[in-house]
Design a protein around this motif. Structure first.
Motif, short mmCIF file in Angstrom:
data_model
loop_
_atom_site.label_atom_id
_atom_site.label_comp_id
_atom_site.label_asym_id
_atom_site.label_seq_id
_atom_site.Cartn_x
_atom_site.Cartn_y
_atom_site.Cartn_z
N PRO A 197 0.80 -1.24 0.00
CA PRO A 197 0.00 0.00 0.00
C PRO A 197 0.83 1.28 0.00
O PRO A 197 0.55 2.20 -0.78
CB PRO A 197 -0.83 -0.14 1.29
CG PRO A 197 -0.93 -1.60 1.51
CD PRO A 197 0.38 -2.17 1.07
N SER A 200 2.41 1.74 -3.44
CA SER A 200 1.44 2.10 -4.48
C SER A 200 1.00 3.56 -4.35
O SER A 200 0.63 4.19 -5.34
CB SER A 200 0.22 1.18 -4.41
OG SER A 200 -0.43 1.30 -3.16
N ARG A 201 1.06 4.10 -3.11
CA ARG A 201 0.71 5.51 -2.92
C ARG A 201 1.89 6.44 -3.19
O ARG A 201 1.70 7.63 -3.41
CB ARG A 201 0.21 5.73 -1.48
CG ARG A 201 -1.12 5.09 -1.16
CD ARG A 201 -1.68 5.61 0.15
NE ARG A 201 -0.78 5.33 1.27
CZ ARG A 201 -0.87 4.24 2.04
NH1 ARG A 201 -1.80 3.32 1.79
NH2 ARG A 201 -0.01 4.07 3.04
N ASN A 202 3.07 5.90 -3.16
CA ASN A 202 4.29 6.68 -3.40
C ASN A 202 5.11 5.99 -4.49
O ASN A 202 6.01 5.20 -4.18
CB ASN A 202 5.11 6.81 -2.12
CG ASN A 202 4.35 7.49 -0.99
OD1 ASN A 202 4.24 8.71 -0.93
ND2 ASN A 202 3.78 6.68 -0.09
N ARG A 203 4.80 6.31 -5.72
CA ARG A 203 5.38 5.57 -6.84
C ARG A 203 6.89 5.79 -6.98
O ARG A 203 7.57 5.01 -7.65
CB ARG A 203 4.69 5.97 -8.15
CG ARG A 203 3.16 5.85 -8.13
CD ARG A 203 2.71 4.44 -7.83
NE ARG A 203 2.98 3.53 -8.93
CZ ARG A 203 2.76 2.23 -8.89
NH1 ARG A 203 2.27 1.66 -7.80
NH2 ARG A 203 3.04 1.47 -9.94
#
Length: 206
Positions: A197, A200-203
């Motif tokens: 998670p 995915s929020r901080n590519r």
């Protein structure tokens, strides 16, 4: 009574061509094979490059007798940066590198950079961060060996065989290419890492 224009009288049913379908399947198979081969090539390049960084860290830490002789290792009190930065004799940052040579912060930053980039490449996670950190390291090392001079083991300098495209720049381009290709998904934990998670929020962590 004759019925004209029967809806099915002149209708032709076109069955799919087996030859065309076979060619399409062959093309898809070839494309898949190419993609698979490319992913394996990038994975192998990633592992080899990672080992280069990890080996440099291990050799400088423990004095394995290659670039760093026994007794001059980091754990023995030696400095991983003093010899290299202290021997800079050319370039726009000569005096700056001399002032950094042997400093504790410089030693730690350099060694953590080698370890971090090496582990990221071998495991296959954080390749974007590894590319940024590794490229910065390679840029500083390229400046320290500013062309056309090239340092020798005795501290003297000789003319470089290539004034621009030396191995530091090659490593930097390889790191960027590995990150852009997402090379951690094959023979690595890149796919599982990307599903976390917070990743995915901080590519930028990919």
């Amino acid at each position: 009574m004759a019925v004209h224009g029967h809806p099915h009288r002149h209708t032709r049913f076109h069955l799919p061509s087996r030859r065309r379908t076979g060619a399409a399947q062959a093309g898809d198979t070839a494309t898949t094979a190419t993609i698979t081969a490319t992913s394996y090539v990038f994975a192998g390049l990633r592992l080899l490059t990672g080992f280069v960084f990890l080996w440099a860290f291990l050799d400088k830490t423990f004095g394995l007798g290659y670039a760093t002789q026994s007794g001059r290792a980091w754990i023995d009190g030696g400095s991983p940066t003093k010899g290299f930065l202290g021997g800079v004799a050319v370039g726009p940052m000569e005096s700056t590198f001399h002032s950094w040579a042997g400093d504790t912060w410089a030693d730690w930053l350099f060694m953590l950079g080698l370890l971090g980039v090496g582990l990221a490449l071998v495991v296959g996670i954080g390749l974007r961060l590894a590319a940024v950190a590794g490229t910065a390291m390679m840029a500083f090392m390229w400046i320290a060996e500013w062309p056309p001079a090239q340092h020798l083991s005795d501290g003297s300098a000789s003319m470089s065989t290539n004034p621009f495209a030396d191995y530091h720049l090659v490593y930097a381009v390889v790191l960027i290419a590995l990150a852009a290709a997402g090379a951690g998904a094959t023979w690595g934990l890149g796919r599982a890492w990307a599903r976390l998670p917070f990743v995915s929020r901080n590519r930028w962590l990919l």
